[in-house]
Scaffold this motif. Structure first.
Motif, PDB file in Angstrom:
ATOM      1  N   ASN A  88       0.827  -1.209   0.000  1.00 19.11           N
ATOM      2  CA  ASN A  88       0.000   0.000   0.000  1.00 19.11           C
ATOM      3  C   ASN A  88       0.860   1.257   0.000  1.00 19.11           C
ATOM      4  O   ASN A  88       0.546   2.244  -0.670  1.00 19.11           O
ATOM      5  CB  ASN A  88      -0.913   0.022   1.230  1.00 19.11           C
ATOM      6  CG  ASN A  88      -2.202  -0.751   1.030  1.00 19.11           C
ATOM      7  OD1 ASN A  88      -2.581  -1.061  -0.084  1.00 19.11           O
ATOM      8  ND2 ASN A  88      -2.863  -1.060   2.124  1.00 19.11           N
ATOM      9  N   TYR A 147       2.323   1.828  -3.680  1.00 19.36           N
ATOM     10  CA  TYR A 147       1.502   2.012  -4.876  1.00 19.36           C
ATOM     11  C   TYR A 147       0.346   2.986  -4.723  1.00 19.36           C
ATOM     12  O   TYR A 147      -0.062   3.632  -5.691  1.00 19.36           O
ATOM     13  CB  TYR A 147       0.949   0.661  -5.362  1.00 19.36           C
ATOM     14  CG  TYR A 147      -0.451   0.346  -4.878  1.00 19.36           C
ATOM     15  CD1 TYR A 147      -1.573   0.783  -5.591  1.00 19.36           C
ATOM     16  CD2 TYR A 147      -0.666  -0.352  -3.699  1.00 19.36           C
ATOM     17  CE1 TYR A 147      -2.862   0.504  -5.140  1.00 19.36           C
ATOM     18  CE2 TYR A 147      -1.939  -0.625  -3.244  1.00 19.36           C
ATOM     19  CZ  TYR A 147      -3.035  -0.197  -3.964  1.00 19.36           C
ATOM     20  OH  TYR A 147      -4.289  -0.446  -3.509  1.00 19.36           O
ATOM     21  N   SER A 148      -0.246   3.098  -3.531  1.00 19.79           N
ATOM     22  CA  SER A 148      -1.525   3.792  -3.412  1.00 19.79           C
ATOM     23  C   SER A 148      -1.365   5.304  -3.535  1.00 19.79           C
ATOM     24  O   SER A 148      -0.324   5.867  -3.197  1.00 19.79           O
ATOM     25  CB  SER A 148      -2.204   3.438  -2.082  1.00 19.79           C
ATOM     26  OG  SER A 148      -1.427   3.884  -0.994  1.00 19.79           O
ATOM     27  N   ALA A 177      -8.706   0.890  -6.652  1.00 20.71           N
ATOM     28  CA  ALA A 177      -7.529   0.057  -6.385  1.00 20.71           C
ATOM     29  C   ALA A 177      -7.067  -0.658  -7.643  1.00 20.71           C
ATOM     30  O   ALA A 177      -5.874  -0.705  -7.942  1.00 20.71           O
ATOM     31  CB  ALA A 177      -7.839  -0.951  -5.278  1.00 20.71           C
ATOM     32  N   LEU A 191      -5.274   1.753  -9.952  1.00 20.90           N
ATOM     33  CA  LEU A 191      -3.947   2.092  -9.434  1.00 20.90           C
ATOM     34  C   LEU A 191      -2.995   0.914  -9.570  1.00 20.90           C
ATOM     35  O   LEU A 191      -1.806   1.100  -9.851  1.00 20.90           O
ATOM     36  CB  LEU A 191      -4.060   2.522  -7.969  1.00 20.90           C
ATOM     37  CG  LEU A 191      -4.745   3.870  -7.725  1.00 20.90           C
ATOM     38  CD1 LEU A 191      -4.909   4.103  -6.239  1.00 20.90           C
ATOM     39  CD2 LEU A 191      -3.951   5.008  -8.352  1.00 20.90           C
ATOM     40  N   HIS A 238      -0.663   8.663   0.288  1.00 19.72           N
ATOM     41  CA  HIS A 238      -1.760   8.851   1.248  1.00 19.72           C
ATOM     42  C   HIS A 238      -1.247   9.436   2.557  1.00 19.72           C
ATOM     43  O   HIS A 238      -0.159   9.110   3.013  1.00 19.72           O
ATOM     44  CB  HIS A 238      -2.416   7.496   1.553  1.00 19.72           C
ATOM     45  CG  HIS A 238      -3.519   7.124   0.629  1.00 19.72           C
ATOM     46  ND1 HIS A 238      -4.589   7.938   0.387  1.00 19.72           N
ATOM     47  CD2 HIS A 238      -3.726   6.009  -0.112  1.00 19.72           C
ATOM     48  CE1 HIS A 238      -5.418   7.347  -0.465  1.00 19.72           C
ATOM     49  NE2 HIS A 238      -4.917   6.177  -0.787  1.00 19.72           N
TER      50      HIS A 238
END
Length: 220
Positions: free
Chosen positions: A58, A61-62, A73, A76, A215
């Motif tokens: 996470n 990549y997120s 998701a 992405l 994030h």
């Protein structure tokens, strides 16, 4: 066959290169390495190792893409995998898929219990009565990708399945150390333990690439 970089090697590399990183890359790598370190301490607990490795994934990549975007998701995933595969000039990801883990990957991809439409049908959600046809079509698509050696498609399909496994664990849909799903958890953790360090290594090798805003950035 390439050597798998472990946390210690990646941390040493990060310390040497981080002054040249954009803040987004720096934050992603720093966070991912912290969870890789934690995952390495769970050698005898596949459930915990899988979860910590997924958190590391996470981190790399997120991106912030808004709360209302459907299937965010998956989009992405595909964007990220396309990027890292293009940057993988030494074909280390290819090596992982076709040389190190072809058996576990094939078994995971052919396992209906990590195929979400199977569960949607089992839970009597409308529109999934044809899950078997969808599953067969997905396997045909995968076979074609394997023939073409299309690493991006294989990764996207693989992580679709791993995402279902992630949901089973994180959302309380499995018992810790259960014998029922032991093979897929064990294989999933082993696959992530190889791929996530490679992803981090490739990102550090390509600091000029745009990796997107992470994030929950650090806010003063």
């Amino acid at each position: 066959m390439s050597t798998l970089p472990d946390f210690a090697a990646l941390k040493t590399k990060q310390r040497a290169l981080r002054e040249g990183f954009h803040e987004n890359l720096s934050l992603r790598v720093h966070r991912a390495l912290s969870w890789l370190d934690r995952a390495e301490k769970c050698a005898n607990d596949d459930d915990a190792r899988f979860i910590f490795l997924w958190i590391a994934f996470n981190a790399v990549y997120s991106e912030e893409c808004g709360e209302t975007m459907p299937n965010a998701a998956r989009g992405l995933f595909e964007s990220y995998f396309g990027k890292v595969v293009r940057l993988d000039t030494e074909r280390r990801i290819y090596d992982a898929i076709w040389a190190r883990f072809p058996g576990p990957i094939r078994m995971l991809l052919e396992n209906k219990y990590v195929y979400q439409p199977f569960w949607s049908h089992h839970n009597q959600l409308p529109g999934f009565g044809d899950w078997e046809e969808r599953f067969a079509a997905a396997k045909r698509k995968l076979s074609q990708a394997l023939v073409r050696q299309d690493t991006s498609v294989v990764l996207s399909t693989l992580f679709d399945r791993l995402y279902v496994l992630r949901n089973q664990l994180v959302h309380g849909g499995a018992t810790w150390n259960s014998g029922i799903n032991r093979a897929q958890v064990r294989d999933g953790a082993a696959i992530l333990a190889f791929l996530i360090p490679l992803f981090v290594d490739l990102m550090m090798d390509n600091p000029g690439t745009t990796w997107g805003k992470a994030h929950y950035p650090v806010v003063d």
